[in-house]
Design a protein around this motif. Structure first.
Motif, short mmCIF file in Angstrom:
data_model
loop_
_atom_site.label_atom_id
_atom_site.label_comp_id
_atom_site.label_asym_id
_atom_site.label_seq_id
_atom_site.Cartn_x
_atom_site.Cartn_y
_atom_site.Cartn_z
N GLY A 21 0.79 -1.22 0.00
CA GLY A 21 0.00 0.00 0.00
C GLY A 21 0.82 1.27 0.00
O GLY A 21 1.63 1.53 -0.89
N ARG A 22 0.65 2.07 1.06
CA ARG A 22 1.27 3.39 1.10
C ARG A 22 2.76 3.37 1.43
O ARG A 22 3.40 4.42 1.44
N VAL A 23 3.30 2.20 1.70
CA VAL A 23 4.76 2.12 1.76
C VAL A 23 5.32 2.30 0.36
O VAL A 23 6.39 2.88 0.17
N LEU A 24 4.58 1.82 -0.63
CA LEU A 24 5.00 1.98 -2.03
C LEU A 24 4.54 3.31 -2.61
O LEU A 24 5.31 4.02 -3.25
N VAL A 25 3.27 3.65 -2.38
CA VAL A 25 2.69 4.86 -2.97
C VAL A 25 2.07 5.69 -1.85
O VAL A 25 0.95 5.41 -1.42
N PRO A 26 2.79 6.69 -1.35
CA PRO A 26 2.25 7.48 -0.24
C PRO A 26 1.09 8.37 -0.68
O PRO A 26 1.06 8.86 -1.81
N ARG A 27 0.15 8.55 0.22
CA ARG A 27 -0.96 9.48 -0.02
C ARG A 27 -1.06 10.37 1.21
O ARG A 27 -1.60 9.98 2.24
N ARG A 28 -0.52 11.57 1.09
CA ARG A 28 -0.47 12.50 2.22
C ARG A 28 -1.09 13.83 1.83
O ARG A 28 -1.07 14.22 0.67
N LEU A 29 -1.61 14.52 2.85
CA LEU A 29 -2.10 15.88 2.63
C LEU A 29 -0.95 16.87 2.61
O LEU A 29 -1.01 17.90 1.94
N GLU A 30 0.10 16.58 3.37
CA GLU A 30 1.28 17.43 3.38
C GLU A 30 2.51 16.59 3.67
O GLU A 30 2.42 15.49 4.24
N GLU A 31 3.66 17.10 3.28
CA GLU A 31 4.91 16.37 3.45
C GLU A 31 5.34 16.38 4.92
O GLU A 31 5.06 17.34 5.65
N PRO A 32 6.03 15.35 5.38
CA PRO A 32 6.55 15.36 6.75
C PRO A 32 7.56 16.49 6.95
O PRO A 32 8.15 16.98 5.99
N TRP A 33 7.74 16.90 8.19
CA TRP A 33 8.65 18.02 8.46
C TRP A 33 10.12 17.61 8.31
O TRP A 33 11.00 18.46 8.22
N VAL A 34 10.37 16.30 8.31
CA VAL A 34 11.70 15.80 7.94
C VAL A 34 11.52 14.87 6.74
O VAL A 34 10.52 14.16 6.65
N PRO A 35 12.45 14.86 5.80
CA PRO A 35 12.30 14.00 4.62
C PRO A 35 12.32 12.52 5.01
O PRO A 35 13.23 12.07 5.70
N LEU A 36 11.32 11.79 4.57
CA LEU A 36 11.22 10.37 4.89
C LEU A 36 11.08 9.49 3.65
O LEU A 36 11.18 8.26 3.75
N ASP A 37 10.85 10.10 2.51
CA ASP A 37 10.53 9.29 1.33
C ASP A 37 11.67 8.37 0.92
O ASP A 37 11.43 7.25 0.46
N ASP A 38 12.91 8.82 1.08
CA ASP A 38 14.02 7.95 0.69
C ASP A 38 14.09 6.71 1.60
O ASP A 38 14.38 5.60 1.13
#
Length: 244
Positions: A21-38
């Motif tokens: 699920g969202r581990v592969l394709v995130p669905r967020r209203l806003e980005e986290p305050w620290v980068p986590l996508d990598d």
């Protein structure tokens, strides 16, 4: 009467991507305050890699390697590595915010160092970030139990094979839930430390050293003014020095 031949059940590794699920394709209203996508992408990649390793072993009919590739240990290693990296990133970001706030109000260097997160605080943050993985650990315990059954399953034990496949999908879904809980906790950490950072930003140096230093000087100057103005008698040493 001859003993029936037991034919091992071929292990078929299910596709794990849909369950991530969202581990592969995130669905967020806003980005986290620290980068986590990598870190999220690395976690997803690692799960896909162990799935690929297991399929390759299944193609060679290496049952033990299939089960080892998708074992509880392999899943936990991927999760723990992600949690450690997120913890390091969060504590590093908090230290940077504290240091910036302290520098803006010209906090002395020694005090700035004391304001940074202590080792115990970093460990507490790491523990809170990892807490969301409890359901994942439970799912991996169940996977471990099912793997023991499927290891010796024959072609007649279709139920054990189906249970193993479902346990793998469940582990992937629980990994998604654990990651979402981790992202939520990352936001909670910022809110929890906001008051601390605000206190650092509003720090002002104490006034008592200045008062202690300048009060005697001010009293001396006032006294000298009265003496020079003739309102108070001058001591003999001062009169001699000033030529009174």
């Amino acid at each position: 009467m001859s003993t029936p031949v037991k034919i091992p059940m071929p292990l078929r590794v299910p596709e794990l991507a849909p369950s991530l699920g969202r581990v592969l394709v995130p669905r967020r209203l806003e980005e986290p305050w620290v980068p986590l996508d990598d870190i999220r992408e690395e976690l997803a990649t690692r799960v896909m890699e162990i799935g690929g390793e297991a399929r390759a072993a299944a193609g060679r009919d290496e049952r033990d390697k299939v089960l080892e590739a998708l074992s509880r240990r392999a899943w936990l290693a991927a999760w723990d590595a992600a949690v450690r990296r997120v913890g390091d990133r969060v504590t590093g970001a908090l230290d940077q915010e504290i240091d910036r706030a302290a520098r803006r109000v010209r906090t002395p260097r020694r005090r700035r160092r004391r304001l940074l997160l202590a080792g115990s605080e970093k460990r507490a943050i790491a523990a809170r970030l990892a807490a969301g993985g409890e359901t994942l650990v439970a799912a991996l315990d169940a996977l471990d139990a099912v793997a023991g059954r499927v290891r010796d399953a024959s072609v007649l034990d279709k139920g054990a094979h189906a249970d193993w496949q479902e346990a793998l999908r469940t582990a992937a879904r629980r990994l998604e839930a654990a990651w979402l809980a981790l992202e939520t906790q990352v936001e909670d950490e910022r809110r929890e430390w906001a008051a601390e950072i605000d206190a650092v930003a509003h720090w002002r140096p104490p006034l008592w050293p200045l008062i202690a230093l300048w009060t005697p000087v001010a009293v001396l100057l006032v006294w000298l003014g009265f003496v020079l103005g003739g309102y108070l008698p001058a001591p003999s040493w001062l009169a001699a020095w000033l030529g009174f």
